[in-house]
Design a protein around this motif. Structure first.
Motif, PDB file in Angstrom:
ATOM      1  N   SER A 172      96.253  69.759 -25.622  1.00  0.00           N
ATOM      2  CA  SER A 172      96.289  71.152 -26.072  1.00  0.00           C
ATOM      3  C   SER A 172      95.706  71.294 -27.463  1.00  0.00           C
ATOM      4  O   SER A 172      94.973  72.233 -27.764  1.00  0.00           O
ATOM      5  CB  SER A 172      97.736  71.642 -26.047  1.00  0.00           C
ATOM      6  OG  SER A 172      97.830  72.935 -26.573  1.00  0.00           O
ATOM      7  N   SER A 173      96.007  70.291 -28.361  1.00  0.00           N
ATOM      8  CA  SER A 173      95.515  70.387 -29.734  1.00  0.00           C
ATOM      9  C   SER A 173      94.012  70.188 -29.796  1.00  0.00           C
ATOM     10  O   SER A 173      93.327  70.727 -30.654  1.00  0.00           O
ATOM     11  CB  SER A 173      96.215  69.354 -30.616  1.00  0.00           C
ATOM     12  OG  SER A 173      95.862  68.052 -30.198  1.00  0.00           O
ATOM     13  N   LYS A 174      93.449  69.372 -28.836  1.00  0.00           N
ATOM     14  CA  LYS A 174      92.009  69.115 -28.866  1.00  0.00           C
ATOM     15  C   LYS A 174      91.221  70.376 -28.554  1.00  0.00           C
ATOM     16  O   LYS A 174      90.070  70.506 -28.950  1.00  0.00           O
ATOM     17  CB  LYS A 174      91.669  68.017 -27.861  1.00  0.00           C
ATOM     18  CG  LYS A 174      92.061  66.629 -28.334  1.00  0.00           C
ATOM     19  CD  LYS A 174      91.649  65.575 -27.328  1.00  0.00           C
ATOM     20  CE  LYS A 174      92.027  64.175 -27.808  1.00  0.00           C
ATOM     21  NZ  LYS A 174      91.668  63.151 -26.827  1.00  0.00           N
ATOM     22  N   LYS A 175      91.830  71.306 -27.769  1.00  0.00           N
ATOM     23  CA  LYS A 175      91.130  72.547 -27.452  1.00  0.00           C
ATOM     24  C   LYS A 175      90.813  73.336 -28.707  1.00  0.00           C
ATOM     25  O   LYS A 175      89.835  74.087 -28.755  1.00  0.00           O
ATOM     26  CB  LYS A 175      91.991  73.381 -26.502  1.00  0.00           C
ATOM     27  CG  LYS A 175      92.155  72.744 -25.117  1.00  0.00           C
ATOM     28  CD  LYS A 175      92.993  73.612 -24.213  1.00  0.00           C
ATOM     29  CE  LYS A 175      93.173  72.981 -22.835  1.00  0.00           C
ATOM     30  NZ  LYS A 175      94.037  73.790 -21.954  1.00  0.00           N
ATOM     31  N   ASP A 176      91.696  73.193 -29.715  1.00  0.00           N
ATOM     32  CA  ASP A 176      91.478  73.903 -30.977  1.00  0.00           C
ATOM     33  C   ASP A 176      90.966  72.953 -32.052  1.00  0.00           C
ATOM     34  O   ASP A 176      91.139  73.202 -33.236  1.00  0.00           O
ATOM     35  CB  ASP A 176      92.803  74.549 -31.441  1.00  0.00           C
ATOM     36  CG  ASP A 176      93.304  75.567 -30.441  1.00  0.00           C
ATOM     37  OD1 ASP A 176      92.450  76.206 -29.796  1.00  0.00           O
ATOM     38  OD2 ASP A 176      94.525  75.707 -30.300  1.00  0.00           O
ATOM     39  N   GLY A 177      90.346  71.814 -31.678  1.00  0.00           N
ATOM     40  CA  GLY A 177      89.888  70.827 -32.646  1.00  0.00           C
ATOM     41  C   GLY A 177      88.611  71.249 -33.341  1.00  0.00           C
ATOM     42  O   GLY A 177      88.030  72.321 -33.097  1.00  0.00           O
ATOM     43  N   LEU A 178      88.131  70.353 -34.231  1.00  0.00           N
ATOM     44  CA  LEU A 178      86.922  70.595 -35.018  1.00  0.00           C
ATOM     45  C   LEU A 178      85.731  70.868 -34.105  1.00  0.00           C
ATOM     46  O   LEU A 178      85.497  70.154 -33.138  1.00  0.00           O
ATOM     47  CB  LEU A 178      86.656  69.374 -35.893  1.00  0.00           C
ATOM     48  CG  LEU A 178      85.385  69.407 -36.744  1.00  0.00           C
ATOM     49  CD1 LEU A 178      85.437  70.551 -37.746  1.00  0.00           C
ATOM     50  CD2 LEU A 178      85.205  68.075 -37.448  1.00  0.00           C
ATOM     51  N   SER A 179      84.970  71.916 -34.429  1.00  0.00           N
ATOM     52  CA  SER A 179      83.804  72.315 -33.634  1.00  0.00           C
ATOM     53  C   SER A 179      82.605  72.503 -34.547  1.00  0.00           C
ATOM     54  O   SER A 179      82.696  73.151 -35.590  1.00  0.00           O
ATOM     55  CB  SER A 179      84.107  73.607 -32.874  1.00  0.00           C
ATOM     56  OG  SER A 179      82.933  74.130 -32.281  1.00  0.00           O
ATOM     57  N   VAL A 180      81.445  71.899 -34.161  1.00  0.00           N
ATOM     58  CA  VAL A 180      80.190  72.058 -34.903  1.00  0.00           C
ATOM     59  C   VAL A 180      79.113  72.469 -33.901  1.00  0.00           C
ATOM     60  O   VAL A 180      78.712  71.664 -33.056  1.00  0.00           O
ATOM     61  CB  VAL A 180      79.774  70.762 -35.626  1.00  0.00           C
ATOM     62  CG1 VAL A 180      78.499  70.999 -36.422  1.00  0.00           C
ATOM     63  CG2 VAL A 180      80.883  70.274 -36.540  1.00  0.00           C
ATOM     64  N   LYS A 181      78.654  73.718 -33.978  1.00  0.00           N
ATOM     65  CA  LYS A 181      77.683  74.223 -33.013  1.00  0.00           C
ATOM     66  C   LYS A 181      76.540  74.955 -33.718  1.00  0.00           C
ATOM     67  O   LYS A 181      76.715  75.494 -34.806  1.00  0.00           O
ATOM     68  CB  LYS A 181      78.357  75.173 -32.015  1.00  0.00           C
ATOM     69  CG  LYS A 181      79.404  74.494 -31.136  1.00  0.00           C
ATOM     70  CD  LYS A 181      79.998  75.473 -30.143  1.00  0.00           C
ATOM     71  CE  LYS A 181      81.028  74.801 -29.235  1.00  0.00           C
ATOM     72  NZ  LYS A 181      81.616  75.758 -28.275  1.00  0.00           N
ATOM     73  N   GLN A 182      75.370  74.976 -33.049  1.00  0.00           N
ATOM     74  CA  GLN A 182      74.224  75.722 -33.578  1.00  0.00           C
ATOM     75  C   GLN A 182      74.532  77.214 -33.553  1.00  0.00           C
ATOM     76  O   GLN A 182      75.181  77.717 -32.630  1.00  0.00           O
ATOM     77  CB  GLN A 182      72.963  75.437 -32.758  1.00  0.00           C
ATOM     78  CG  GLN A 182      72.377  74.051 -32.997  1.00  0.00           C
ATOM     79  CD  GLN A 182      71.090  73.823 -32.225  1.00  0.00           C
ATOM     80  OE1 GLN A 182      70.842  74.515 -31.255  1.00  0.00           O
ATOM     81  NE2 GLN A 182      70.287  72.873 -32.669  1.00  0.00           N
ATOM     82  N   ALA A 183      74.027  77.914 -34.582  1.00  0.00           N
ATOM     83  CA  ALA A 183      74.270  79.350 -34.667  1.00  0.00           C
ATOM     84  C   ALA A 183      72.957  80.054 -34.991  1.00  0.00           C
ATOM     85  O   ALA A 183      72.462  79.974 -36.103  1.00  0.00           O
ATOM     86  CB  ALA A 183      75.310  79.657 -35.750  1.00  0.00           C
ATOM     87  N   GLY A 184      72.367  80.708 -34.002  1.00  0.00           N
ATOM     88  CA  GLY A 184      71.163  81.502 -34.277  1.00  0.00           C
ATOM     89  C   GLY A 184      69.894  80.680 -34.171  1.00  0.00           C
ATOM     90  O   GLY A 184      69.072  80.906 -33.287  1.00  0.00           O
TER      91      GLY A 184
END
Length: 283
Positions: A172-184
């Motif tokens: 459950s905690s991994k669903k809200d873990g650190l996220s790094v994604k391209q934007a634009g």
């Protein structure tokens, strides 16, 4: 060699730029800009960066970057790079060592074979004795062993339930873990759910590369250096950070990580690139 520097300096003055202005626009250090104008190319990190800096400087002041680089190359003696000479020297040294090792083996081959045979015999005896010592002994089962076994089974069941509950919580905690994604666009990334506490940006060079990192927000900081092949550097990400700007002189051979999360730099990235990491607040 001075002709290239004179053309760059004249174009800069004609544009009305100071060296400080040019440093702000190109993100190239002022001392490197001055070295370009004075023709002191040996003061730059390497021949690869000389060409990149000349092209960027020329383009910024309105000149044809390719033409200026061609002029520089035409006036540069066709000598082998320092890295190539060092590589040749290392190869020769390694070859000499290999020859010495080969001679030693030829002179001591009989002793080596006897030593290996002795080692095999000792190892065989050791494993034989160990096997005899580890053979199971016959035991008479009693009622108490059944009770203990029952207790162990119950404890194992409770442990499995606890482990399952813990795994569910972690999932459950991994669903809200650190996220790094391209934007634009390919050079801009959005960072979400940055953990509280200690965080770091890890810069790693798979080959020689110049890197500059500017942290905005929190305490703020700027770091730049030339990393050698396989070298890494950690930059502390302060609380309250909003943006991190990364400029790479050899993007194809440089990687970024936030903690253990990789920043997805495009595989076809060209040499000089600017990347922006925008951090979203967790509140």
């Amino acid at each position: 060699m001075d002709e290239v520097g004179k053309r760059l300096r004249s174009a800069r003055i004609e544009k009305g730029y100071t060296l400080d202005d040019l440093q702000q626009i190109t993100k190239i250090q002022k001392r490197y800009l001055l070295a370009l104008e004075q023709g002191k190319f040996d003061e730059l990190p390497g021949d690869f960066y000389v060409r990149g800096f000349i092209k960027q400087y020329a383009t910024t002041v309105g000149l044809d970057g390719e033409e200026i680089v061609n002029d520089y190359e035409a006036q540069t003696p066709a000598t082998r790079p320092r890295d190539y000479e060092q590589g040749v020297s290392k190869t020769r040294t390694a070859g000499h060592r290999n020859n010495s090792v080969g001679k030693w083996l030829r002179d001591n081959l009989g002793k080596v074979i006897i030593g290996l045979v002795a080692l095999v015999i000792i190892a065989s005896l050791y494993f034989y004795v160990s096997r005899l010592a580890n053979q199971p002994k016959t035991q008479i089962p009693d009622q108490s062993s059944k009770v203990v076994s029952s207790k162990k089974s119950s404890a194992s069941s409770s442990s499995q339930k606890s482990s399952s509950s813990s795994s569910s919580a972690q999932s459950s905690s991994k669903k809200d873990g650190l996220s790094v994604k391209q934007a634009g666009d390919a050079n801009t990334f959005t960072v979400k759910n940055l953990p509280s506490g200690s965080n770091k940006l890890v810069v790693t060079a798979t080959k020689r590369a110049w890197v500059m990192v500017t942290v905005t927000g929190g305490t703020g900081s700027t770091w730049q250096a030339v990393l050698t092949e396989g070298q890494s550097h950690d930059i502390v990400i302060p609380n309250g950070v909003t943006t991190i700007a990364v400029r790479m002189g050899n993007a194809a051979e440089t990687t970024l990580k936030i903690n253990d999360k990789s920043v997805p730099i495009p595989a076809d990235a060209t040499s000089v690139q600017n990347y922006t990491l925008n951090f979203e607040s967790n509140n």
